[in-house]
Design an enzyme around this catalytic site. Structure first.
Site, PDB file in Angstrom:
ATOM      1  N   HIS A 365      11.794 -10.331  -8.422  1.00 36.25           N
ATOM      2  CA  HIS A 365      10.615  -9.580  -8.193  1.00 36.25           C
ATOM      3  C   HIS A 365      11.162  -8.117  -7.304  1.00 36.25           C
ATOM      4  O   HIS A 365      10.397  -7.586  -6.555  1.00 36.25           O
ATOM      5  CB  HIS A 365       9.512 -10.320  -7.215  1.00 36.25           C
ATOM      6  CG  HIS A 365       9.005 -11.428  -8.189  1.00 36.25           C
ATOM      7  ND1 HIS A 365       7.625 -11.086  -8.701  1.00 36.25           N
ATOM      8  CD2 HIS A 365       9.191 -12.608  -8.257  1.00 36.25           C
ATOM      9  CE1 HIS A 365       7.308 -12.153  -9.304  1.00 36.25           C
ATOM     10  NE2 HIS A 365       8.117 -13.079  -9.118  1.00 36.25           N
ATOM     11  N   LYS A 556      -1.067  -1.616   0.518  1.00 32.51           N
ATOM     12  CA  LYS A 556       0.007  -2.413   0.079  1.00 32.51           C
ATOM     13  C   LYS A 556       0.804  -2.471   1.145  1.00 32.51           C
ATOM     14  O   LYS A 556       0.333  -2.155   2.405  1.00 32.51           O
ATOM     15  CB  LYS A 556       0.937  -1.569  -0.898  1.00 32.51           C
ATOM     16  CG  LYS A 556       1.246  -0.334  -0.844  1.00 32.51           C
ATOM     17  CD  LYS A 556       2.119   0.440  -1.600  1.00 32.51           C
ATOM     18  CE  LYS A 556       1.294   0.844  -2.778  1.00 32.51           C
ATOM     19  NZ  LYS A 556       1.238   0.388  -4.023  1.00 32.51           N
ATOM     20  N   ARG A 557       1.562  -3.502   1.282  1.00 32.81           N
ATOM     21  CA  ARG A 557       2.647  -3.810   2.523  1.00 32.81           C
ATOM     22  C   ARG A 557       3.022  -2.426   2.962  1.00 32.81           C
ATOM     23  O   ARG A 557       3.383  -1.649   2.191  1.00 32.81           O
ATOM     24  CB  ARG A 557       3.658  -4.666   2.056  1.00 32.81           C
ATOM     25  CG  ARG A 557       3.445  -6.043   1.942  1.00 32.81           C
ATOM     26  CD  ARG A 557       2.522  -6.698   3.408  1.00 32.81           C
ATOM     27  NE  ARG A 557       3.471  -6.882   4.385  1.00 32.81           N
ATOM     28  CZ  ARG A 557       3.940  -8.053   4.635  1.00 32.81           C
ATOM     29  NH1 ARG A 557       3.498  -9.193   4.119  1.00 32.81           N
ATOM     30  NH2 ARG A 557       5.093  -7.887   5.609  1.00 32.81           N
ATOM     31  N   LYS A 562       7.826   2.446  -0.414  1.00 36.34           N
ATOM     32  CA  LYS A 562       6.575   2.520  -0.861  1.00 36.34           C
ATOM     33  C   LYS A 562       5.990   3.822  -0.565  1.00 36.34           C
ATOM     34  O   LYS A 562       4.999   4.326  -0.885  1.00 36.34           O
ATOM     35  CB  LYS A 562       5.740   1.622  -0.320  1.00 36.34           C
ATOM     36  CG  LYS A 562       6.084   0.199  -1.039  1.00 36.34           C
ATOM     37  CD  LYS A 562       5.113  -1.113  -0.575  1.00 36.34           C
ATOM     38  CE  LYS A 562       5.230  -2.323  -0.961  1.00 36.34           C
ATOM     39  NZ  LYS A 562       5.308  -2.658  -2.220  1.00 36.34           N
ATOM     40  N   THR A 664       1.084  -4.319  -8.538  1.00 29.44           N
ATOM     41  CA  THR A 664      -0.005  -4.906  -9.239  1.00 29.44           C
ATOM     42  C   THR A 664      -1.325  -4.198  -8.805  1.00 29.44           C
ATOM     43  O   THR A 664      -2.297  -4.432  -9.609  1.00 29.44           O
ATOM     44  CB  THR A 664      -0.012  -6.560  -9.154  1.00 29.44           C
ATOM     45  OG1 THR A 664       0.178  -6.738  -7.804  1.00 29.44           O
ATOM     46  CG2 THR A 664       1.076  -7.256  -9.835  1.00 29.44           C
ATOM     47  N   LYS A 668      -4.966  -3.109 -10.671  1.00 29.64           N
ATOM     48  CA  LYS A 668      -6.335  -3.281 -10.281  1.00 29.64           C
ATOM     49  C   LYS A 668      -7.260  -2.178 -10.030  1.00 29.64           C
ATOM     50  O   LYS A 668      -8.162  -2.053 -10.491  1.00 29.64           O
ATOM     51  CB  LYS A 668      -6.342  -4.124  -8.739  1.00 29.64           C
ATOM     52  CG  LYS A 668      -5.971  -5.501  -8.829  1.00 29.64           C
ATOM     53  CD  LYS A 668      -5.357  -6.171  -7.637  1.00 29.64           C
ATOM     54  CE  LYS A 668      -4.539  -7.072  -7.790  1.00 29.64           C
ATOM     55  NZ  LYS A 668      -3.746  -7.791  -6.649  1.00 29.64           N
TER      56      LYS A 668
HETATM   57  C1  26W Z   1      12.110 -12.054   2.967  1.00 33.35           C
HETATM   58  C2  26W Z   1      12.555 -12.531   1.478  1.00 33.35           C
HETATM   59  C3  26W Z   1      11.356 -11.981   0.620  1.00 33.35           C
HETATM   60  C4  26W Z   1      12.107 -11.214  -0.277  1.00 33.35           C
HETATM   61  C5  26W Z   1      11.422 -10.660  -1.497  1.00 33.35           C
HETATM   62  C6  26W Z   1      10.219 -12.317   0.391  1.00 33.35           C
HETATM   63  C7  26W Z   1       9.508 -11.674  -0.455  1.00 33.35           C
HETATM   64  C8  26W Z   1       9.979 -10.807  -1.303  1.00 33.35           C
HETATM   65  C9  26W Z   1       9.204 -10.414  -2.661  1.00 33.35           C
HETATM   66  C10 26W Z   1      10.182 -10.028  -3.708  1.00 33.35           C
HETATM   67  C11 26W Z   1       8.252  -9.153  -2.238  1.00 33.35           C
HETATM   68  C12 26W Z   1       7.390  -8.813  -3.333  1.00 33.35           C
HETATM   69  O1  26W Z   1       6.213  -9.329  -2.994  1.00 33.35           O
HETATM   70  N1  26W Z   1       7.612  -8.327  -4.500  1.00 33.35           N
HETATM   71  C13 26W Z   1       6.656  -7.774  -5.388  1.00 33.35           C
HETATM   72  O2  26W Z   1       6.483  -8.568  -6.383  1.00 33.35           O
HETATM   73  C14 26W Z   1       5.430  -8.070  -7.131  1.00 33.35           C
HETATM   74  C15 26W Z   1       5.184  -8.952  -8.174  1.00 33.35           C
HETATM   75  O3  26W Z   1       6.023  -9.035  -9.071  1.00 33.35           O
HETATM   76  C16 26W Z   1       5.721  -6.686  -7.773  1.00 33.35           C
HETATM   77  O4  26W Z   1       4.513  -6.019  -8.223  1.00 33.35           O
HETATM   78  C17 26W Z   1       6.124  -5.632  -6.544  1.00 33.35           C
HETATM   79  O5  26W Z   1       6.567  -4.424  -7.153  1.00 33.35           O
HETATM   80  C18 26W Z   1       6.959  -6.456  -5.823  1.00 33.35           C
HETATM   81  O6  26W Z   1       7.459  -5.537  -4.475  1.00 33.35           O
END
Ligand code: 26W
Length: 817
Positions: A365, A556-557, A562, A664, A668
């Site tokens: 992701h 978003k975060r 971003k 995502t 929406k």
């Molecule tokens: C701390 C470790 C960690 C690393 C990455 C925790 C969480 C993450 C995720 C990859 C963050 C995340 O939510 N990624 C998002 O995933 C969505 C679903 O596929 C995508 O639509 C987003 O672009 C992506 O940033």
């Protein structure tokens, strides 16, 4: 228990629901009707609805267990479920009955629903995706179980004090959670610490057992996942950690009661809190414990069910089971499945590997290198000594394959090794996941391409057939039908109601795009939703949004990639134009920004503070008036998005190209008729392909251009050559937005001028401002905007998670329905 005749199914009409509502109020909760508190009313209603899920849930479970069909398991450290009541009512088609029940008591459904806390067991996109996927699996009647952790504290609640983020704990379980059912008989034992012991078994084979461990119990709590009007109810199983011995007897007998209970607390810490980081891993021991706890408990659960039905013959196990790993977070499952099959069920390495590598599938992701998880070997060895032995063996055999393919290429072996060598050797979890999986996928077309020619290039050369794309989607039940009831009705009356499960049918709207009545109704629905959003903004930010103005939203975060900062530069640019009197032919705009910053992410927190400071200057300047408003929405979460996406005109998707895996939120917004202003990044590209160039505001460098400009990126000259940009920078640097807090924004502002700015914000400033100008002009042309809005909804069919899940199933899981 002896088999007796089944109970008759519960009624779905007003009277039957009313009966159960009152029964739960009086008999379950012991509440006196005339004095019932809002919380009790909510609980009684939720229980009455839950009763109706329960019988379908049991039937689905029995059907899935007895069919012997293949099943898939979605392993995820995060599930951002939001609220359950409205979703259950929608799926059971009992909203109308419930509304009329409540009406008799003078109660509004919306007020009752507001009593429910969000199940916020996730950070952002990845966690919400998991929730949308479960919804689609149930709607497609696919036998898929979600496995996760039942965090006592979910995503922190964000408060804004003096413009800055303050984190408050989210004790979402405080008022009992009516949707979960504890299943203590399926408790699993999880080992930590200790050592590997080698022995020879009765057949003379060398085996290993993991001894002298500290054990923690994993107690499952199940939540029902209803499909849409299809009587399927799947399961989300969340594990809670508990001490295996409530009392350490030695300590207890020695009179050290508190010490013995402290031991219990330590075990329970594992499921205490969700890590609020969504991009950089900070190597915390507890986090690795969580990952192993989830992986081990879930795999043991699946194996125990297998053994119950099939005995210890695993020949057909891989034909009947598939594990989807949601990012690398649960990827220790690769080694754990090996361990369980070899140590507990006495399979050989080769048989265990055959099973593991044909049942595991991994979804990536993120492209940010800092988000790729790595764990120090020393930490791994301390917590999971037996598992680390297995990882080393996997790596040795894997590197043998690499050297067979590229003899003598030691550089490549070093690059691809699951163990990264160095003063502090690390386990590269993504490489473990790739080596152990038969499928590796990205989450949007561009993202998958970039994985293939970038991050995972070597692996793709070794195993080209493993790699595939699955463009993300969102569930149209929550993100259209439930959150936008007025649009739902308009759609139903225009194209029928089949779109809820066949979202491609939204394209039938295209034929009606010139229908005057529809166009007028479309605008009225948007106004009504904007009114609701304006109320939320008023209530939570104290800022008035004029519903005639363009609602321009980025939620978003908060992360540098971003580029909330780019959005803010545009706001300052508009403010500057107003102050200079350059506001002829103006489109009034209300800009909303929301999102949480990871608590340790300094820059992200500075960006929040800067947004709030700019907001207070802009909103308090009488010269600006209604022309421009800026608000920062505190505590952005699933439930807030339900109001936000329905009331938005312009969707901000402005990440540096090549950095946002998919997005995502963009989907929406599109579904609800917002128009995107965005870069060629993630799923934006596919959104634009679907809706057509003329219905999308495009700007910015492409991913390839970003990389080719990077070595000679020169933001100073970009700023100098652009008067508007120079003025914006001058305003920021003059301290205009932090008059009483000198210097606090120096680092953020300086990042824009830094030639090493990884996000290259300055490079896209001018094209962004121009695209914003195009959007403003389009908004003034009501007819044009209406067409664009209708077409965005009409062309959003691809972005249903039903489509995504059908692809996962066709290409990866291959389950029968
Ligand atoms: C701390 C470790 C960690 C690393 C990455 C925790 C969480 C993450 C995720 C990859 C963050 C995340 O939510 N990624 C998002 O995933 C969505 C679903 O596929 C995508 O639509 C987003 O672009 C992506 O940033």
């Amino acid at each position: 228990m002896k088999k007796v005749q089944a109970l008759p199914p519960l009624g779905m009409d007003n009277a039957a629901i009313d009966h159960d509502f009152r029964r739960h109020l009086g008999h379950t909760l012991g509440s006196v009707e005339s004095e019932a508190q809002s919380r009790e009313i909510y609980e009684a209603l939720a229980l009455a609805v839950r009763d109706r899920l329960m019988e379908r849930w049991k039937a689905t479970r029995v059907q899935q267990e007895t069919s012997g069909n293949k099943r898939a398991y979605y392993l995820s450290l995060e599930f951002l479920m939001g609220r359950a009541l409205g979703n259950a009512m929608l799926n059971l088609d009992i909203e109308k009955s419930v509304k009329s029940t409540l009406y008799e008591y003078g109660l509004e459904l919306e007020d009752v629903e507001n009593e429910e806390a969000d199940a916020g067991l996730g950070n952002g996109g990845l966690g919400r995706l998991a929730a949308c996927f479960l919804d689609s699996c149930a709607t497609l009647s696919l036998p898929v179980v979600g496995y996760g952790i039942r965090y006592e504290y979910g995503m922190f609640r964000q408060e804004i004090q003096d413009g800055a983020q303050v984190e408050e704990p989210d004790h979402w379980l405080r008022n009992s959670y009516v949707w979960e059912v504890q299943r203590p008989h399926d408790t699993r034992h999880i080992k930590f610490g200790g050592r590997s012991e080698f022995y020879v078994d009765a057949q003379g084979a060398s085996r290993v057992r993991w001894v002298d461990t500290e054990n923690v119990l994993a107690v499952p709590h199940d939540t029902a996942i209803p499909g849409y009007e299809n009587d399927t109810v799947n399961t989300l199983r969340l594990w809670k950690a508990a001490a295996s011995d409530a009392f350490e007897l030695g300590e207890f007998n020695a009179g050290r009661y508190p010490e013995s209970v402290a031991n219990k607390n330590e075990a329970e810490h594992i499921s205490m809190v969700l890590y609020p980081n969504d991009s950089s891993e900070n190597g915390k021991e507890l986090r690795l414990r969580q990952q192993y706890f989830l992986a081990s408990a879930s795999l043991q659960d699946v194996l125990a069910q297998w053994v119950k039905a099939n005995g210890t013959n695993f020949e057909k196990f891989a034909e009947k089971n598939c594990f989807q790993l949601n990012d690398t977070h649960p990827s220790v499952a690769v080694a754990e499945l090996m361990r369980l099959l070899m140590d507990d069920y006495e399979l050989s390495w080769n048989n265990a590997w055959e099973i593991t590598s044909s049942t595991m599938a991994y979804t990536n992701h993120t492209l940010l290198p800092e988000a790729l998880e790595r764990w120090p070997v020393s930490l791994f060895r301390k917590l999971l000594p037996r598992v680390v032995d297995i990882i080393f063996e996997i790596n040795a055999r894997f590197l043998q394959q690499v050297s067979n393919k590229w003899p003598g290429d030691t550089e490549r072996q070093r690059r691809m090794s699951i163990i990264e060598e160095g003063p502090e050797p690390q386990v590269r979890m993504a490489y473990l996941a790739i080596a152990g999986s038969f499928s590796v996928n990205g989450v949007a077309a561009l993202h998958t391409e970039l994985l293939i020619d970038g991050l995972f290039r070597d692996f793709c050369e070794l195993w080209p057939d493993k790699f595939n794309n699955k463009t993300n989607g969102v569930t149209p039940r929550r993100w259209l039908a439930a959150c936008n009831p007025e649009l739902r009705e308009l759609l139903d009356s225009t194209i029928g109601d089949q779109w809820i499960t066949k979202l491609d049918q939204l394209d039938n709207l295209s034929a009606h795009v010139n229908d005057e009545k529809l166009r007028e109704d479309w605008r009225q629905v948007k106004f009504s939703n904007k009114r609701k959003l304006a109320q939320l903004v008023k209530q939570d930010c104290g800022v008035e949004f004029d519903i005639e103005s363009m609602f321009d939203v980025q939620v978003k975060r908060i992360h540098e990639y971003k580029r909330q900062l780019l959005n803010l530069l545009h706001v300052v640019h508009l403010y500057n134009r107003i102050k200079k009197g350059h506001s002829e032919n103006w489109t009034p705009r209300s800009v909303l920004i929301g999102g949480k910053a990871a608590p340790g992410y300094y820059m992200a927190k500075q960006i929040i503070k800067l947004i709030n400071n700019v907001a207070s200057v802009v909103n308090n300047d009488p010269e600006v008036g209604n022309k421009l408003r800026l608000a920062f929405l505190p505590n952005y979460r699933v439930t807030a998005m339900e109001v936000i996406c329905a009331g938005t005109d312009l969707s901000e998707q402005v990440s540096t190209a090549g950095k946002e895996a998919s997005g995502t939120g963009n989907m929406k917004f599109m579904m609800n008729g917002a128009i995107t202003i965005g870069t060629l990044d993630g799923a934006n590209i596919e959104i634009r392909e679907e809706v057509g160039d003329e219905n999308f505001f495009l700007f910015g460098l492409t991913a390839a251009e970003v990389e080719s400009m990077r070595p000679h990126y020169d933001p100073q000259s970009i700023i100098e050559a652009d008067d508007g940009f120079s003025e914006v920078m001058a305003l920021l640097e003059s301290g205009h937005f932090n008059q009483f807090e000198p210097g606090i924004f120096d680092a953020v502002i300086a990042s824009i001028r830094n030639p090493n700015d990884p996000w290259m914000t300055a490079a896209d400033f001018r094209t962004y401002v121009d695209a914003q100008e195009q959007a403003a002009l389009a908004y003034q042309d009501v007819e044009r905007w209406t067409t664009m809005s209708i077409l965005n909804t009409a062309k959003s069919g691809k972005f249903s998670s039903d489509r995504t899940i059908a692809e996962y199933n066709n290409d990866i899981w291959q389950l029968n329905t």
